[in-house]
Design an enzyme around this catalytic site. Sequence first.
Site, PDB file in Angstrom:
ATOM      1  N   LYS A 102       0.859  -1.194   0.000  1.00 24.40           N
ATOM      2  CA  LYS A 102       0.000   0.000   0.000  1.00 24.40           C
ATOM      3  C   LYS A 102       0.885   1.229   0.000  1.00 24.40           C
ATOM      4  O   LYS A 102       2.022   1.169   0.479  1.00 24.40           O
ATOM      5  CB  LYS A 102      -0.882   0.013   1.260  1.00 24.40           C
ATOM      6  CG  LYS A 102      -2.062   0.947   1.165  1.00 24.40           C
ATOM      7  CD  LYS A 102      -3.219   0.299   0.437  1.00 24.40           C
ATOM      8  CE  LYS A 102      -4.385   1.230   0.282  1.00 24.40           C
ATOM      9  NZ  LYS A 102      -5.579   0.505  -0.218  1.00 24.40           N
ATOM     10  N   ASP A 142      -6.765   4.502  -4.889  1.00 23.24           N
ATOM     11  CA  ASP A 142      -7.461   4.386  -3.594  1.00 23.24           C
ATOM     12  C   ASP A 142      -8.038   5.770  -3.315  1.00 23.24           C
ATOM     13  O   ASP A 142      -8.161   6.583  -4.240  1.00 23.24           O
ATOM     14  CB  ASP A 142      -6.475   3.924  -2.502  1.00 23.24           C
ATOM     15  CG  ASP A 142      -7.198   3.509  -1.216  1.00 23.24           C
ATOM     16  OD1 ASP A 142      -7.851   2.464  -1.232  1.00 23.24           O
ATOM     17  OD2 ASP A 142      -7.129   4.241  -0.212  1.00 23.24           O
TER      18      ASP A 142
HETATM   19  P1  NAD Z   1     -13.201   8.151  -2.968  1.00 25.65           P
HETATM   20  O1  NAD Z   1     -12.159   9.157  -2.639  1.00 25.65           O
HETATM   21  O2  NAD Z   1     -13.646   7.952  -4.366  1.00 25.65           O
HETATM   22  O3  NAD Z   1     -14.528   8.424  -2.099  1.00 25.65           O
HETATM   23  C1  NAD Z   1     -14.522   8.535  -0.719  1.00 25.65           C
HETATM   24  C2  NAD Z   1     -15.916   8.966  -0.269  1.00 25.65           C
HETATM   25  O4  NAD Z   1     -15.926   9.005   1.174  1.00 25.65           O
HETATM   26  C3  NAD Z   1     -16.324  10.341  -0.742  1.00 25.65           C
HETATM   27  O5  NAD Z   1     -17.718  10.368  -1.003  1.00 25.65           O
HETATM   28  C4  NAD Z   1     -16.016  11.213   0.475  1.00 25.65           C
HETATM   29  O6  NAD Z   1     -16.796  12.413   0.504  1.00 25.65           O
HETATM   30  C5  NAD Z   1     -16.392  10.279   1.584  1.00 25.65           C
HETATM   31  N1  NAD Z   1     -15.774  10.606   2.868  1.00 25.65           N
HETATM   32  C6  NAD Z   1     -14.495  11.007   3.114  1.00 25.65           C
HETATM   33  N2  NAD Z   1     -14.338  11.251   4.413  1.00 25.65           N
HETATM   34  C7  NAD Z   1     -15.526  11.006   5.003  1.00 25.65           C
HETATM   35  C8  NAD Z   1     -15.998  11.084   6.321  1.00 25.65           C
HETATM   36  N3  NAD Z   1     -15.199  11.505   7.318  1.00 25.65           N
HETATM   37  N4  NAD Z   1     -17.279  10.734   6.575  1.00 25.65           N
HETATM   38  C9  NAD Z   1     -18.097  10.332   5.573  1.00 25.65           C
HETATM   39  N5  NAD Z   1     -17.707  10.236   4.294  1.00 25.65           N
HETATM   40  C10 NAD Z   1     -16.447  10.583   4.032  1.00 25.65           C
HETATM   41  O7  NAD Z   1     -12.631   6.778  -2.339  1.00 25.65           O
HETATM   42  P2  NAD Z   1     -13.042   5.289  -2.727  1.00 25.65           P
HETATM   43  O8  NAD Z   1     -12.094   4.812  -3.745  1.00 25.65           O
HETATM   44  O9  NAD Z   1     -14.517   5.230  -2.936  1.00 25.65           O
HETATM   45  O10 NAD Z   1     -12.653   4.515  -1.366  1.00 25.65           O
HETATM   46  C11 NAD Z   1     -13.557   4.411  -0.275  1.00 25.65           C
HETATM   47  C12 NAD Z   1     -13.084   3.299   0.656  1.00 25.65           C
HETATM   48  O11 NAD Z   1     -13.040   2.062  -0.074  1.00 25.65           O
HETATM   49  C13 NAD Z   1     -11.688   3.471   1.251  1.00 25.65           C
HETATM   50  O12 NAD Z   1     -11.694   2.938   2.556  1.00 25.65           O
HETATM   51  C14 NAD Z   1     -10.812   2.620   0.332  1.00 25.65           C
HETATM   52  O13 NAD Z   1      -9.640   2.172   0.978  1.00 25.65           O
HETATM   53  C15 NAD Z   1     -11.758   1.470   0.046  1.00 25.65           C
HETATM   54  N6  NAD Z   1     -11.428   0.731  -1.166  1.00 25.65           N
HETATM   55  C16 NAD Z   1     -11.414   1.335  -2.398  1.00 25.65           C
HETATM   56  C17 NAD Z   1     -11.150   0.585  -3.534  1.00 25.65           C
HETATM   57  C18 NAD Z   1     -11.200   1.191  -4.903  1.00 25.65           C
HETATM   58  O14 NAD Z   1     -11.089   0.425  -5.875  1.00 25.65           O
HETATM   59  N7  NAD Z   1     -11.392   2.479  -5.066  1.00 25.65           N
HETATM   60  C19 NAD Z   1     -10.848  -0.781  -3.416  1.00 25.65           C
HETATM   61  C20 NAD Z   1     -10.872  -1.374  -2.160  1.00 25.65           C
HETATM   62  C21 NAD Z   1     -11.173  -0.602  -1.051  1.00 25.65           C
END
Ligand code: NAD
Length: 411
Positions: A102, A142
């Site tokens: 990561k 991410d």
């Molecule tokens: P992103 O940046 O596209 O979206 C994040 C979302 O969370 C946004 O809507 C943001 O406004 C919201 N957010 C941020 N802080 C917040 C808070 N304090 N309270 C409520 N909402 C909040 O990110 P993503 O890619 O959607 O990732 C989201 C989660 O999924 C993370 O934990 C990431 O590690 C996990 N994840 C993502 C992927 C991927 O393919 N993108 C894969 C596996 C896991």
Amino acid sequence: MNSFAASQQYFNRAADKLDLSPALRKVLSLPNREVTVQIPIEMDNGRIEVLTGYRVQHNRARGPMKGGLRYHPQVDIDEVRTLAALMTWKTAVVNIPYGGAKGGVTVDARSLSKREKERITRKFIDEIHMVIGPDIDIPAPDMGTGHEEMAWIMSQYSKYHGFNPGVVTGKPVEHYGIPGREEATGRGVGILTFKLLSRMGKKIAGTTIAIQGFGNVGSHTAKFLAEGDAKIVAISDHTGAYYRKNGIDVMDALRYAREHNGLLLGYDKGEALTNEALLELPVDVLIPAAIGGVITAENAPRIKAKMIIEAANDPIRFEADALLEAAGVTILPDVLANSGGVTVSYFEWAQNRQFYKWSLDRVRQELDRLLGTAFEEVWERSQQAKVSLRTSAFMIAIERVARATTLAGLT
Ligand code: NAD
């Protein structure tokens, strides 16, 4: 306790149930390599900022290491270490030939211009290009990063090592990416939610669901579940949450966010709530899909959902996990729930190495197949060993990594 030590408790709980030598246990629990770098960049206004970037490579026993790159103000070595270890277990649970890694940069991506993001990304790769590569460690998007950053990574890496699209996944579809990567994590969360509902003998139609986070993962999860007839009653982003008892029109919310800089701020077709209140709604399924650590020992007793799907990484603290399990809540753990993203990243990497383009249909079909197999294995093991789905997933993953380590020879 720091978050790495805390998340190690999940590893320890599962490892205790397996017959591992003390040396093997130590090898599997600690990161293989950690890199911290300085990233001085010139901001658009001429000011020089000195940022810190990290890449933690946790384990490479089952293949090249794989893991996302996060741009977020809370990024530190401890968080990156925690997430790198999770990637080792995730790739093993879904049985794709990777280890875990990561990376991250401590910066608020939302405050940066596109040019600033590009300068940070290229500078970061200048500092870590010698420890990544298509056979070594393959970054992906991410929180705070997306296909643009991945295209810059490929371009910058290629300046040092020659053209090689397989060094990074999550690239734009028209630039060596794969159709279906963007939706993959959310789609996977949706597929697995339906599989869990079905295993638990519940009907999909009318099942009420609250989703925290409306970014890549949260929005695609909401879309897939709504298309499948579930009722999404609450959604949120960092600006606030919205609740509608009769169901939110997800397509309308997506349109609203698209027209408002990606945000739900000001959305008026639901009652406004706080993100904390969203977690405590009386729903069937709760899906945290934003940041880690949102469910703690403090708010866990107020959670009413009977099922929690961990779309975000590490959203439930260890003490809260125990409280929820005791209260009969079924938790689909992150290492399985959000593994759709890394699975389609694997397809993208395979496609890049063969210079052969996959169709969206093939991607979706293979994703369904791999996640379906992983889900059944985790479900069966949890029934047999009488453990939670999390412990079952960790037991399967630890066994696979241990076996690969032993077969290759520890020394
Ligand atoms: P992103 O940046 O596209 O979206 C994040 C979302 O969370 C946004 O809507 C943001 O406004 C919201 N957010 C941020 N802080 C917040 C808070 N304090 N309270 C409520 N909402 C909040 O990110 P993503 O890619 O959607 O990732 C989201 C989660 O999924 C993370 O934990 C990431 O590690 C996990 N994840 C993502 C992927 C991927 O393919 N993108 C894969 C596996 C896991």
